[in-house]
Design a protein around this motif. Sequence first.
Motif, PDB file in Angstrom:
ATOM      1  N   GLU A 151       0.834  -1.212   0.000  1.00 19.27           N
ATOM      2  CA  GLU A 151       0.000   0.000   0.000  1.00 19.27           C
ATOM      3  C   GLU A 151       0.866   1.259   0.000  1.00 19.27           C
ATOM      4  OE1 GLU A 151      -2.108   1.996   3.563  1.00 19.27           O
ATOM      5  OE2 GLU A 151      -3.545   0.537   2.768  1.00 19.27           O
ATOM      6  N   GLN A 152       1.996   1.195   0.717  1.00 18.97           N
ATOM      7  CA  GLN A 152       2.885   2.356   0.805  1.00 18.97           C
ATOM      8  C   GLN A 152       3.807   2.480  -0.419  1.00 18.97           C
ATOM      9  OE1 GLN A 152       2.815   4.742   3.520  1.00 18.97           O
ATOM     10  NE2 GLN A 152       0.871   3.640   3.513  1.00 18.97           N
ATOM     11  N   ALA A 153       3.686   1.544  -1.346  1.00 18.17           N
ATOM     12  CA  ALA A 153       4.458   1.590  -2.594  1.00 18.17           C
ATOM     13  C   ALA A 153       5.954   1.761  -2.338  1.00 18.17           C
ATOM     14  CB  ALA A 153       3.940   2.704  -3.507  1.00 18.17           C
ATOM     15  N   VAL A 154       6.472   0.972  -1.408  1.00 19.19           N
ATOM     16  CA  VAL A 154       7.904   1.070  -1.108  1.00 19.19           C
ATOM     17  C   VAL A 154       8.708   0.647  -2.334  1.00 19.19           C
ATOM     18  CG1 VAL A 154       7.558   0.692   1.357  1.00 19.19           C
ATOM     19  CG2 VAL A 154       8.036  -1.274  -0.126  1.00 19.19           C
ATOM     20  N   ASP A 155       9.884   1.234  -2.479  1.00 17.59           N
ATOM     21  CA  ASP A 155      10.758   0.866  -3.587  1.00 17.59           C
ATOM     22  C   ASP A 155      11.416  -0.490  -3.360  1.00 17.59           C
ATOM     23  OD1 ASP A 155      10.414   3.289  -5.059  1.00 17.59           O
ATOM     24  OD2 ASP A 155      11.715   4.299  -3.614  1.00 17.59           O
ATOM     25  N   ILE A 156      11.681  -0.797  -2.103  1.00 20.46           N
ATOM     26  CA  ILE A 156      12.300  -2.077  -1.752  1.00 20.46           C
ATOM     27  C   ILE A 156      11.835  -2.437  -0.350  1.00 20.46           C
ATOM     28  CG2 ILE A 156      14.407  -1.044  -0.792  1.00 20.46           C
ATOM     29  CD1 ILE A 156      14.431  -4.176  -3.016  1.00 20.46           C
ATOM     30  N   ALA A 157      11.559  -3.720  -0.135  1.00 22.49           N
ATOM     31  CA  ALA A 157      11.126  -4.204   1.180  1.00 22.49           C
ATOM     32  C   ALA A 157      12.194  -5.144   1.738  1.00 22.49           C
ATOM     33  CB  ALA A 157       9.789  -4.937   1.070  1.00 22.49           C
ATOM     34  N   LEU A 158      12.588  -4.910   2.964  1.00 21.78           N
ATOM     35  CA  LEU A 158      13.568  -5.746   3.640  1.00 21.78           C
ATOM     36  C   LEU A 158      12.793  -6.688   4.559  1.00 21.78           C
ATOM     37  CD1 LEU A 158      16.075  -2.887   4.527  1.00 21.78           C
ATOM     38  CD2 LEU A 158      15.991  -4.285   2.444  1.00 21.78           C
ATOM     39  N   ILE A 159      12.793  -7.967   4.219  1.00 18.93           N
ATOM     40  CA  ILE A 159      11.954  -8.937   4.908  1.00 18.93           C
ATOM     41  C   ILE A 159      12.828  -9.898   5.703  1.00 18.93           C
ATOM     42  CG2 ILE A 159      10.170 -10.689   4.657  1.00 18.93           C
ATOM     43  CD1 ILE A 159       9.326  -7.888   3.702  1.00 18.93           C
ATOM     44  N   GLU A 160      12.674  -9.845   7.017  1.00 18.96           N
ATOM     45  CA  GLU A 160      13.468 -10.694   7.903  1.00 18.96           C
ATOM     46  C   GLU A 160      12.702 -11.973   8.231  1.00 18.96           C
ATOM     47  OE1 GLU A 160      14.767 -10.643  12.560  1.00 18.96           O
ATOM     48  OE2 GLU A 160      14.928  -8.737  11.488  1.00 18.96           O
ATOM     49  N   VAL A 161      13.360 -13.105   8.042  1.00 13.69           N
ATOM     50  CA  VAL A 161      12.775 -14.392   8.396  1.00 13.69           C
ATOM     51  C   VAL A 161      12.536 -14.435   9.908  1.00 13.69           C
ATOM     52  CG1 VAL A 161      13.311 -16.860   8.607  1.00 13.69           C
ATOM     53  CG2 VAL A 161      13.760 -15.654   6.459  1.00 13.69           C
ATOM     54  N   GLY A 162      11.422 -15.030  10.315  1.00 12.60           N
ATOM     55  CA  GLY A 162      11.145 -15.166  11.734  1.00 12.60           C
ATOM     56  C   GLY A 162      11.969 -16.275  12.368  1.00 12.60           C
ATOM     57  N   MET A 163      11.869 -17.485  11.832  1.00  9.83           N
ATOM     58  CA  MET A 163      12.647 -18.615  12.322  1.00  9.83           C
ATOM     59  C   MET A 163      12.884 -19.588  11.177  1.00  9.83           C
ATOM     60  SD  MET A 163      11.823 -21.370  15.357  1.00  9.83           S
ATOM     61  CE  MET A 163      10.511 -22.165  14.409  1.00  9.83           C
ATOM     62  N   GLY A 164      14.112 -20.069  11.073  1.00 10.72           N
ATOM     63  CA  GLY A 164      14.428 -21.035  10.029  1.00 10.72           C
ATOM     64  C   GLY A 164      14.487 -20.382   8.672  1.00 10.72           C
ATOM     65  N   GLY A 165      13.606 -20.808   7.782  1.00  6.96           N
ATOM     66  CA  GLY A 165      13.592 -20.257   6.435  1.00  6.96           C
ATOM     67  C   GLY A 165      12.650 -21.036   5.543  1.00  6.96           C
ATOM     68  N   ARG A 166      12.883 -22.322   5.432  1.00  2.02           N
ATOM     69  CA  ARG A 166      12.124 -23.152   4.493  1.00  2.02           C
ATOM     70  C   ARG A 166      10.625 -23.059   4.728  1.00  2.02           C
ATOM     71  NH1 ARG A 166      10.448 -28.636   4.625  1.00  2.02           N
ATOM     72  NH2 ARG A 166      11.361 -28.823   6.704  1.00  2.02           N
ATOM     73  N   LEU A 167      10.195 -23.155   5.984  1.00  3.12           N
ATOM     74  CA  LEU A 167       8.767 -23.138   6.298  1.00  3.12           C
ATOM     75  C   LEU A 167       8.336 -21.863   7.010  1.00  3.12           C
ATOM     76  CD1 LEU A 167       8.336 -26.851   7.464  1.00  3.12           C
ATOM     77  CD2 LEU A 167       7.777 -25.855   5.230  1.00  3.12           C
ATOM     78  N   ASP A 168       9.181 -20.849   6.984  1.00  4.34           N
ATOM     79  CA  ASP A 168       8.824 -19.583   7.622  1.00  4.34           C
ATOM     80  C   ASP A 168       7.742 -18.869   6.815  1.00  4.34           C
ATOM     81  OD1 ASP A 168       9.745 -17.555   9.774  1.00  4.34           O
ATOM     82  OD2 ASP A 168       9.656 -16.366   7.928  1.00  4.34           O
ATOM     83  N   SER A 169       6.888 -18.160   7.521  1.00  5.67           N
ATOM     84  CA  SER A 169       5.761 -17.481   6.868  1.00  5.67           C
ATOM     85  C   SER A 169       6.191 -16.490   5.795  1.00  5.67           C
ATOM     86  CB  SER A 169       4.925 -16.740   7.914  1.00  5.67           C
ATOM     87  OG  SER A 169       4.516 -17.601   8.940  1.00  5.67           O
ATOM     88  N   THR A 170       7.385 -15.904   5.957  1.00  6.97           N
ATOM     89  CA  THR A 170       7.853 -14.932   4.972  1.00  6.97           C
ATOM     90  C   THR A 170       8.277 -15.588   3.658  1.00  6.97           C
ATOM     91  OG1 THR A 170      10.149 -15.040   5.750  1.00  6.97           O
ATOM     92  CG2 THR A 170       8.695 -13.415   6.809  1.00  6.97           C
ATOM     93  N   ASN A 171       8.381 -16.907   3.647  1.00  4.34           N
ATOM     94  CA  ASN A 171       8.963 -17.586   2.491  1.00  4.34           C
ATOM     95  C   ASN A 171       7.977 -17.797   1.347  1.00  4.34           C
ATOM     96  OD1 ASN A 171      11.261 -18.602   1.233  1.00  4.34           O
ATOM     97  ND2 ASN A 171      10.795 -20.723   1.825  1.00  4.34           N
ATOM     98  N   VAL A 172       7.008 -16.897   1.259  1.00 12.36           N
ATOM     99  CA  VAL A 172       6.102 -16.890   0.102  1.00 12.36           C
ATOM    100  C   VAL A 172       6.538 -15.847  -0.917  1.00 12.36           C
ATOM    101  CG1 VAL A 172       4.117 -17.798   1.359  1.00 12.36           C
ATOM    102  CG2 VAL A 172       4.522 -15.327   1.321  1.00 12.36           C
ATOM    103  N   ILE A 173       7.585 -15.089  -0.599  1.00 14.45           N
ATOM    104  CA  ILE A 173       8.051 -14.052  -1.517  1.00 14.45           C
ATOM    105  C   ILE A 173       9.109 -14.616  -2.459  1.00 14.45           C
ATOM    106  CG2 ILE A 173       7.592 -12.184   0.117  1.00 14.45           C
ATOM    107  CD1 ILE A 173      10.614 -12.055   0.660  1.00 14.45           C
ATOM    108  N   THR A 174       9.242 -13.967  -3.598  1.00 11.08           N
ATOM    109  CA  THR A 174      10.377 -14.209  -4.493  1.00 11.08           C
ATOM    110  C   THR A 174      11.174 -12.916  -4.535  1.00 11.08           C
ATOM    111  OG1 THR A 174       9.131 -15.792  -5.832  1.00 11.08           O
ATOM    112  CG2 THR A 174      11.124 -14.839  -6.809  1.00 11.08           C
ATOM    113  N   PRO A 175      12.298 -12.877  -3.809  1.00  6.17           N
ATOM    114  CA  PRO A 175      13.023 -11.618  -3.641  1.00  6.17           C
ATOM    115  C   PRO A 175      13.955 -11.295  -4.798  1.00  6.17           C
ATOM    116  CG  PRO A 175      14.130 -13.333  -2.430  1.00  6.17           C
ATOM    117  CD  PRO A 175      12.919 -13.974  -3.055  1.00  6.17           C
ATOM    118  N   GLU A 176      14.538 -10.123  -4.732  1.00  6.67           N
ATOM    119  CA  GLU A 176      15.588  -9.745  -5.682  1.00  6.67           C
ATOM    120  C   GLU A 176      16.916 -10.397  -5.277  1.00  6.67           C
ATOM    121  OE1 GLU A 176      14.670  -7.800  -8.339  1.00  6.67           O
ATOM    122  OE2 GLU A 176      12.689  -8.021  -7.409  1.00  6.67           O
TER     123      GLU A 176
END
Length: 489
Positions: free
Chosen positions: A175-200
């Motif tokens: 919504e804020q139309a950020v140019d870049i988002a810095l997304i920190e994994v909560g725990m682990g990585g493979r099954l972390d909730s943030t792991n639905v993104i495809t980052p740069e």
Amino acid sequence: MAKTAAVATKSSKTGSSSGSGKSTKAKANRPNAFANYQTATKWLAEHADLERVRASRVDPSVFTLDRMTALMKHLGNPEQDLRAIHVAGTNGKGSTVAMLSSCLQACGYTVGAYTSPHLVDLRERIQVNDQLISHQSMTAALSEVAGAVEKLPKKLGPPTYFEILTAAGFLYLVEQAVDIALIEVGMGGRLDSTNVITPEVSVITGLSLDHTQYLGQTLPEIAREKAGILKPGVPAITFEQEPGIVDVLRECAETVGATLEVVGKDIDFSYRFESSPQLGPHTRVGLSTPRVSYEHVPVPLPGEHQAFNCGLVLAVLDKLAGMGFDLPESKVTSGLETTRVPGRMELVWKDPRILLDGAHNPAAISGLIRSIGAHIPYDSLVMIFGCAADKDVDEMLRRVALGADKVIFTRAKGNPRASDPAELARRFSEESSKMAQAAASLDDALSIAGRAAGRDDLICITGSFYLVGEAKKALISRAEKMGVSLLSS
């Protein structure tokens, strides 16, 4: 002003996006599910917060991306509209995100960040250009997520606290139309909730033994879980680590079709510790690629370990420059200088001197003690310590014994995972003959430490982000009553 074509959101790739932190997109017609922030966060708190639950009481089946994927679909997949950097690792994620944010903002970009946990205010987790999401915007985002939760198939089970916050974070940053988002994994990585993104770019910071009940008992096993964030065709960066870790990361990268580069091996990197009248004790780093050459750059955060995190940051920025981001070296280095990380080597009180640090595993405790020794002169170190019972407690206590002169054990309020202070004191006495005692509450621990600390002594509160957060709240309240501010404010 934010940059144009090269850094537009994934949904457009051309045109410009706003650098003011305000959305250029029409806001969704959100259901008014919650009347206010208090109602919204009360609903959030009704969901399982795995950060505060003992590992032995967690059903392993809760760790799946199926529920998060379905939730994103019902929200219109906002994560697909983000250009992001995904940061995993055991230690250093928050520092890496903070340095990246400072550098990118200095170059004129609007930077979103999603991090965890928070110290004082839940809204710390979702920020744009270092500004916390407003109460109104958090309420609106949670309202929209609540509407999507109602549509989830019952067989997936209810979403967790972290999944809901992650979804709210993605909604707000888009919504804020950020140019870049810095997304920190909560725990682990493979099954972390943030792991639905495809980052740069994917980033893996320092790895050590932590959350072993979930991620594995060995460093290679943990490395495999962290490597779960690697994506086909997405460049990945890490630095040299304990034997076996990089081998696993390279294997996983090759399997998924990602290119992994190691700072200090594939990317030329150097660092040195020095002291100067202007900066005092500090570390400087150098990093060079075919595009850039950073020489003798001061690391803004104390501790030798931060040199490696800073190297990661410069390597990530080089990758972004190759994608069209305008990142002049002079602006990068000036931005780097402004980096501050709450709850990490944060000196908050003057008399007695009180330092806060969220070190919460053996490697982080060792790094903290080395950093204090290198950067803060003191006569005696009085440590207020509390940690989660499911950590490697004995090893943490051994590291504490190497640096502290006196230890006061306590626990964070309202955290079921917290170790019993008396039990910590007993186990510590088996490792060390140094002075130690237990305090039932942080308030009691602060009173004891205040009486024990002399003028040139240092009180350090550490072992858990929750304990550090509680301490910071208490000290903010104390400062307000005295009509003063914390040193770090």
